[in-house]
Design a protein around this motif. Structure first.
Motif, mmCIF file in Angstrom:
data_model
loop_
_atom_site.group_PDB
_atom_site.id
_atom_site.type_symbol
_atom_site.label_atom_id
_atom_site.label_comp_id
_atom_site.label_asym_id
_atom_site.label_seq_id
_atom_site.Cartn_x
_atom_site.Cartn_y
_atom_site.Cartn_z
ATOM 1 N N UNK A 269 -1.587 -10.336 -2.605
ATOM 2 C CA UNK A 269 -0.457 -10.543 -1.696
ATOM 3 C C UNK A 269 0.544 -9.388 -1.762
ATOM 4 N N UNK A 270 0.850 -8.909 -2.962
ATOM 5 C CA UNK A 270 1.793 -7.792 -3.093
ATOM 6 C C UNK A 270 1.240 -6.543 -2.414
ATOM 7 N N UNK A 271 -0.027 -6.269 -2.650
ATOM 8 C CA UNK A 271 -0.663 -5.078 -2.082
ATOM 9 C C UNK A 271 -0.652 -5.143 -0.559
ATOM 10 N N UNK A 272 -0.995 -6.303 -0.006
ATOM 11 C CA UNK A 272 -1.051 -6.429 1.455
ATOM 12 C C UNK A 272 0.353 -6.375 2.063
ATOM 13 N N UNK A 273 1.336 -6.882 1.328
ATOM 14 C CA UNK A 273 2.720 -6.796 1.804
ATOM 15 C C UNK A 273 3.166 -5.340 1.875
ATOM 16 N N UNK A 274 2.802 -4.562 0.868
ATOM 17 C CA UNK A 274 3.143 -3.138 0.866
ATOM 18 C C UNK A 274 2.457 -2.395 2.005
ATOM 19 N N UNK A 275 1.300 -2.891 2.425
ATOM 20 C CA UNK A 275 0.548 -2.274 3.521
ATOM 21 C C UNK A 275 1.102 -2.677 4.889
ATOM 22 N N UNK A 276 2.047 -3.629 4.892
ATOM 23 C CA UNK A 276 2.648 -4.046 6.157
ATOM 24 C C UNK A 276 1.916 -5.173 6.861
ATOM 25 N N UNK A 277 1.026 -5.871 6.140
ATOM 26 C CA UNK A 277 0.280 -6.980 6.746
ATOM 27 C C UNK A 277 1.126 -8.256 6.674
ATOM 28 N N UNK A 278 2.181 -8.272 7.455
ATOM 29 C CA UNK A 278 3.175 -9.345 7.400
ATOM 30 C C UNK A 278 3.076 -10.195 8.667
ATOM 31 N N UNK A 279 2.916 -11.518 8.546
ATOM 32 C CA UNK A 279 2.899 -12.369 9.746
ATOM 33 C C UNK A 279 4.261 -12.393 10.432
#
Length: 287
Positions: free
Chosen positions: A197-207
Protein backbone atom coordinates in the motif's frame (compact mmCIF):
# COMPACT_ATOMS: atom_id res chain seq x y z
CA UNK A 1 -29.99 -2.34 15.03
CA UNK A 2 -31.14 -2.17 11.41
CA UNK A 3 -28.71 -1.44 8.60
CA UNK A 4 -28.35 -1.74 4.83
CA UNK A 5 -25.33 -1.65 2.54
CA UNK A 6 -24.63 -2.77 -1.03
CA UNK A 7 -22.25 -1.81 -3.82
CA UNK A 8 -20.71 -2.70 -7.17
CA UNK A 9 -17.93 -5.34 -7.44
CA UNK A 10 -14.54 -4.41 -5.99
CA UNK A 11 -12.91 -7.67 -7.20
CA UNK A 12 -13.34 -9.78 -10.34
CA UNK A 13 -14.23 -13.08 -8.65
CA UNK A 14 -18.01 -13.20 -7.98
CA UNK A 15 -17.78 -15.49 -4.95
CA UNK A 16 -15.19 -13.25 -3.30
CA UNK A 17 -17.27 -10.18 -4.14
CA UNK A 18 -20.22 -11.78 -2.33
CA UNK A 19 -18.08 -12.42 0.73
CA UNK A 20 -16.74 -8.86 0.82
CA UNK A 21 -20.14 -7.22 0.33
CA UNK A 22 -21.71 -9.33 3.06
CA UNK A 23 -18.85 -8.76 5.52
CA UNK A 24 -19.10 -5.03 4.84
CA UNK A 25 -22.86 -4.93 5.51
CA UNK A 26 -22.59 -7.05 8.67
CA UNK A 27 -19.87 -4.71 9.96
CA UNK A 28 -22.34 -1.91 10.65
CA UNK A 29 -23.95 -4.05 13.36
CA UNK A 30 -20.60 -4.94 14.94
CA UNK A 31 -19.61 -1.25 14.88
CA UNK A 32 -22.54 -0.51 17.20
CA UNK A 33 -21.65 -3.36 19.57
CA UNK A 34 -24.37 -5.66 18.28
CA UNK A 35 -24.75 -9.23 17.05
CA UNK A 36 -26.29 -9.83 13.61
CA UNK A 37 -29.44 -11.96 13.75
CA UNK A 38 -31.30 -11.71 10.42
CA UNK A 39 -30.10 -10.75 6.93
CA UNK A 40 -31.81 -10.10 3.60
CA UNK A 41 -30.08 -10.12 0.20
CA UNK A 42 -30.19 -7.04 -2.04
CA UNK A 43 -29.30 -7.83 -5.66
CA UNK A 44 -29.06 -5.91 -8.91
CA UNK A 45 -27.97 -8.09 -11.84
CA UNK A 46 -27.73 -7.62 -15.63
CA UNK A 47 -29.89 -9.98 -17.66
CA UNK A 48 -27.11 -10.62 -20.19
CA UNK A 49 -24.67 -12.00 -17.60
CA UNK A 50 -24.39 -15.70 -16.86
CA UNK A 51 -26.73 -16.45 -13.91
CA UNK A 52 -24.06 -18.77 -12.52
CA UNK A 53 -22.13 -15.62 -11.55
CA UNK A 54 -25.11 -14.53 -9.47
CA UNK A 55 -25.18 -17.92 -7.78
CA UNK A 56 -21.54 -17.53 -6.80
CA UNK A 57 -22.12 -14.01 -5.43
CA UNK A 58 -25.03 -15.24 -3.32
CA UNK A 59 -23.06 -18.26 -2.11
CA UNK A 60 -20.21 -16.05 -0.93
CA UNK A 61 -22.64 -13.77 0.90
CA UNK A 62 -24.59 -16.66 2.44
CA UNK A 63 -21.42 -18.21 3.86
CA UNK A 64 -20.44 -14.96 5.57
CA UNK A 65 -23.92 -14.60 7.06
CA UNK A 66 -23.66 -18.16 8.37
CA UNK A 67 -20.21 -17.39 9.82
CA UNK A 68 -21.67 -14.39 11.64
CA UNK A 69 -24.30 -16.55 13.32
CA UNK A 70 -27.18 -14.72 11.60
CA UNK A 71 -29.90 -16.30 9.45
CA UNK A 72 -30.40 -15.40 5.79
CA UNK A 73 -34.18 -15.23 5.32
CA UNK A 74 -34.56 -14.11 1.70
CA UNK A 75 -34.16 -10.86 -0.18
CA UNK A 76 -35.04 -9.01 -3.35
CA UNK A 77 -33.50 -8.76 -6.80
CA UNK A 78 -33.98 -6.51 -9.82
CA UNK A 79 -32.47 -6.41 -13.29
CA UNK A 80 -29.94 -3.62 -13.68
CA UNK A 81 -27.13 -2.67 -16.06
CA UNK A 82 -24.46 -2.95 -13.36
CA UNK A 83 -24.24 -5.80 -10.82
CA UNK A 84 -24.66 -4.77 -7.20
CA UNK A 85 -24.94 -6.87 -4.05
CA UNK A 86 -25.27 -6.41 -0.33
CA UNK A 87 -27.43 -7.05 2.70
CA UNK A 88 -29.98 -5.52 4.97
CA UNK A 89 -29.09 -6.74 8.44
CA UNK A 90 -30.97 -6.71 11.73
CA UNK A 91 -28.93 -7.14 14.91
CA UNK A 92 -29.44 -6.96 18.65
CA UNK A 93 -27.48 -5.05 21.29
CA UNK A 94 -28.00 -4.42 24.99
CA UNK A 95 -29.20 -0.81 25.39
CA UNK A 96 -26.44 -0.12 27.92
CA UNK A 97 -23.74 -1.45 25.58
CA UNK A 98 -24.46 0.44 22.35
CA UNK A 99 -21.30 1.73 20.70
CA UNK A 100 -21.71 5.27 19.38
CA UNK A 101 -19.40 7.07 16.99
CA UNK A 102 -18.98 9.93 19.47
CA UNK A 103 -18.09 10.31 23.12
CA UNK A 104 -14.32 9.83 23.03
CA UNK A 105 -12.54 11.40 26.00
CA UNK A 106 -9.22 13.13 26.57
CA UNK A 107 -6.49 10.53 26.99
CA UNK A 108 -8.25 7.79 25.02
CA UNK A 109 -6.17 5.79 22.56
CA UNK A 110 -7.54 4.79 19.17
CA UNK A 111 -7.29 1.12 18.25
CA UNK A 112 -7.91 -0.09 14.68
CA UNK A 113 -8.59 -3.80 14.14
CA UNK A 114 -7.62 -4.13 10.46
CA UNK A 115 -4.73 -2.83 8.38
CA UNK A 116 -5.36 0.07 5.99
CA UNK A 117 -4.85 0.36 2.25
CA UNK A 118 -7.54 -1.72 0.52
CA UNK A 119 -8.62 1.11 -1.78
CA UNK A 120 -5.08 1.84 -2.94
CA UNK A 121 -4.22 -1.84 -3.39
CA UNK A 122 -7.44 -2.48 -5.34
CA UNK A 123 -6.55 0.47 -7.58
CA UNK A 124 -3.14 -1.10 -8.18
CA UNK A 125 -4.79 -4.46 -8.92
CA UNK A 126 -7.04 -2.85 -11.55
CA UNK A 127 -3.97 -1.23 -13.10
CA UNK A 128 -2.25 -4.65 -13.09
CA UNK A 129 0.55 -3.19 -10.99
CA UNK A 130 -0.10 -4.99 -7.69
CA UNK A 131 1.83 -8.01 -6.49
CA UNK A 132 -0.05 -11.27 -5.97
CA UNK A 133 0.72 -11.09 -2.23
CA UNK A 134 -0.73 -7.57 -1.94
CA UNK A 135 -3.92 -8.58 -3.74
CA UNK A 136 -4.35 -11.66 -1.54
CA UNK A 137 -3.83 -9.68 1.66
CA UNK A 138 -6.37 -7.06 0.57
CA UNK A 139 -8.95 -9.78 -0.08
CA UNK A 140 -8.19 -11.42 3.27
CA UNK A 141 -8.74 -8.09 5.06
CA UNK A 142 -11.96 -7.28 3.21
CA UNK A 143 -13.54 -10.71 3.70
CA UNK A 144 -12.73 -10.88 7.42
CA UNK A 145 -15.74 -10.33 9.68
CA UNK A 146 -15.47 -7.85 12.55
CA UNK A 147 -17.19 -10.45 14.75
CA UNK A 148 -14.10 -11.45 16.75
CA UNK A 149 -12.97 -7.83 17.10
CA UNK A 150 -16.37 -6.84 18.52
CA UNK A 151 -16.34 -9.76 20.96
CA UNK A 152 -12.94 -8.70 22.31
CA UNK A 153 -13.76 -5.00 22.54
CA UNK A 154 -16.99 -5.80 24.37
CA UNK A 155 -14.94 -6.93 27.38
CA UNK A 156 -13.59 -3.42 27.86
CA UNK A 157 -14.62 0.24 28.15
CA UNK A 158 -15.53 1.65 24.74
CA UNK A 159 -16.09 5.41 24.72
CA UNK A 160 -16.67 5.60 20.95
CA UNK A 161 -16.54 3.20 18.01
CA UNK A 162 -17.11 3.10 14.27
CA UNK A 163 -16.03 0.95 11.35
CA UNK A 164 -13.59 2.43 8.87
CA UNK A 165 -15.13 2.21 5.41
CA UNK A 166 -15.65 4.59 2.48
CA UNK A 167 -14.67 7.78 4.29
CA UNK A 168 -11.23 6.38 5.16
CA UNK A 169 -9.55 6.68 8.54
CA UNK A 170 -9.38 10.47 8.21
CA UNK A 171 -13.07 10.82 7.39
CA UNK A 172 -14.24 8.57 10.20
CA UNK A 173 -11.89 10.26 12.67
CA UNK A 174 -13.31 13.57 11.46
CA UNK A 175 -16.83 12.40 12.27
CA UNK A 176 -15.72 11.16 15.68
CA UNK A 177 -13.79 14.35 16.46
CA UNK A 178 -16.61 16.66 15.36
CA UNK A 179 -19.35 14.78 17.21
CA UNK A 180 -17.17 14.48 20.35
CA UNK A 181 -15.80 18.06 20.12
CA UNK A 182 -12.39 16.46 20.38
CA UNK A 183 -8.84 16.93 19.18
CA UNK A 184 -7.35 13.74 17.76
CA UNK A 185 -3.74 12.97 16.97
CA UNK A 186 -2.97 10.27 14.39
CA UNK A 187 0.33 8.39 14.15
CA UNK A 188 0.61 7.15 10.54
CA UNK A 189 4.01 5.51 11.05
CA UNK A 190 2.53 3.24 13.75
CA UNK A 191 -0.41 2.05 11.64
CA UNK A 192 -0.48 -1.40 10.01
CA UNK A 193 -0.90 -1.25 6.21
CA UNK A 194 -1.64 -3.91 3.62
CA UNK A 195 1.49 -5.08 1.83
CA UNK A 196 2.40 -2.78 -1.03
CA UNK A 197 0.00 0.00 0.00
CA UNK A 198 2.79 2.47 0.84
CA UNK A 199 4.62 1.71 -2.40
CA UNK A 200 1.49 2.11 -4.53
CA UNK A 201 0.59 5.34 -2.73
CA UNK A 202 4.03 6.74 -3.57
CA UNK A 203 3.42 5.75 -7.20
CA UNK A 204 0.23 7.82 -7.23
CA UNK A 205 -2.22 4.90 -7.46
CA UNK A 206 -4.80 6.74 -5.37
CA UNK A 207 -8.58 6.20 -5.79
CA UNK A 208 -10.64 9.34 -6.42
CA UNK A 209 -12.53 8.86 -3.17
CA UNK A 210 -9.34 9.54 -1.19
CA UNK A 211 -9.23 13.13 -2.46
CA UNK A 212 -12.91 13.64 -1.62
CA UNK A 213 -12.29 12.29 1.88
CA UNK A 214 -9.36 14.63 2.39
CA UNK A 215 -11.37 17.63 1.20
CA UNK A 216 -14.21 16.63 3.53
CA UNK A 217 -12.01 17.00 6.63
CA UNK A 218 -9.83 19.84 5.31
CA UNK A 219 -11.14 22.36 7.88
CA UNK A 220 -10.25 19.99 10.75
CA UNK A 221 -6.92 18.76 9.42
CA UNK A 222 -3.44 19.91 10.40
CA UNK A 223 -0.95 17.63 8.66
CA UNK A 224 2.19 19.74 9.23
CA UNK A 225 5.17 18.29 7.36
CA UNK A 226 3.68 14.80 7.08
CA UNK A 227 4.71 12.93 3.95
CA UNK A 228 1.94 13.17 1.32
CA UNK A 229 1.99 9.38 1.04
CA UNK A 230 0.71 9.03 4.61
CA UNK A 231 -2.04 11.60 4.11
CA UNK A 232 -3.17 9.61 1.05
CA UNK A 233 -3.13 6.37 3.04
CA UNK A 234 -5.18 7.90 5.86
CA UNK A 235 -7.66 9.26 3.30
CA UNK A 236 -7.91 5.97 1.39
CA UNK A 237 -11.53 4.72 1.19
CA UNK A 238 -11.75 1.26 2.72
CA UNK A 239 -14.10 -1.57 1.85
CA UNK A 240 -15.11 -3.73 4.83
CA UNK A 241 -12.49 -2.07 7.04
CA UNK A 242 -11.79 -2.63 10.72
CA UNK A 243 -13.37 -1.28 13.87
CA UNK A 244 -11.94 1.98 15.21
CA UNK A 245 -12.41 2.21 18.97
CA UNK A 246 -11.59 4.98 21.45
CA UNK A 247 -10.64 3.31 24.72
CA UNK A 248 -9.09 4.45 28.02
CA UNK A 249 -5.30 4.39 27.81
CA UNK A 250 -5.04 2.31 30.98
CA UNK A 251 -6.92 -0.52 29.22
CA UNK A 252 -4.81 -0.44 26.04
CA UNK A 253 -2.28 -3.12 27.00
CA UNK A 254 -4.97 -5.54 28.17
CA UNK A 255 -6.94 -5.03 24.95
CA UNK A 256 -3.89 -5.61 22.75
CA UNK A 257 -3.05 -8.72 24.78
CA UNK A 258 -6.56 -10.07 24.18
CA UNK A 259 -6.21 -9.46 20.45
CA UNK A 260 -2.83 -11.20 20.50
CA UNK A 261 -4.31 -14.24 22.28
CA UNK A 262 -7.17 -14.38 19.79
CA UNK A 263 -4.66 -14.74 16.92
CA UNK A 264 -6.52 -12.25 14.76
CA UNK A 265 -6.37 -12.85 11.02
CA UNK A 266 -5.88 -9.09 10.58
CA UNK A 267 -3.31 -6.71 12.07
CA UNK A 268 -4.37 -4.60 15.05
CA UNK A 269 -2.64 -1.29 15.72
CA UNK A 270 -2.82 1.78 17.95
CA UNK A 271 -3.34 4.55 15.40
CA UNK A 272 -3.58 7.67 17.57
CA UNK A 273 -4.81 9.39 20.68
CA UNK A 274 -7.48 11.83 21.83
CA UNK A 275 -5.43 14.75 23.14
CA UNK A 276 -8.40 16.86 24.23
CA UNK A 277 -12.19 16.67 24.42
CA UNK A 278 -15.14 19.00 24.97
CA UNK A 279 -13.28 21.61 22.92
CA UNK A 280 -14.76 24.61 21.14
CA UNK A 281 -13.17 23.39 17.90
CA UNK A 282 -12.53 19.83 16.73
CA UNK A 283 -9.15 19.07 15.16
CA UNK A 284 -7.18 16.21 13.62
CA UNK A 285 -3.40 16.41 13.84
CA UNK A 286 -1.12 14.07 11.90
CA UNK A 287 2.21 13.53 13.64
Amino acid sequence: IQTLDFFTPVVDDPYTFGQIAAANALSDVYAMGGEPKIALNIVCFPGELDPDYLGEILQGGAEKVLESGAVLVGGHSIQDDVPKYGLSVMGLVHPNRIYKNFGCKKGDVLILTKQLGSGIVNTAVKAQMASEAAGKEAVAVMTQLNKKAREILDKFTIHACTDVTGFGLLGHCGEMASASRAKIELWPKDIAYIEGAKEYAQMGLIPGGAYRNRNHVAQLLEAGNTDEMYVDLLSDPQTSGGLLAAVPEEEKDAILEEFDKAQMETKVSVVGKVIDSECEEAKIYIR
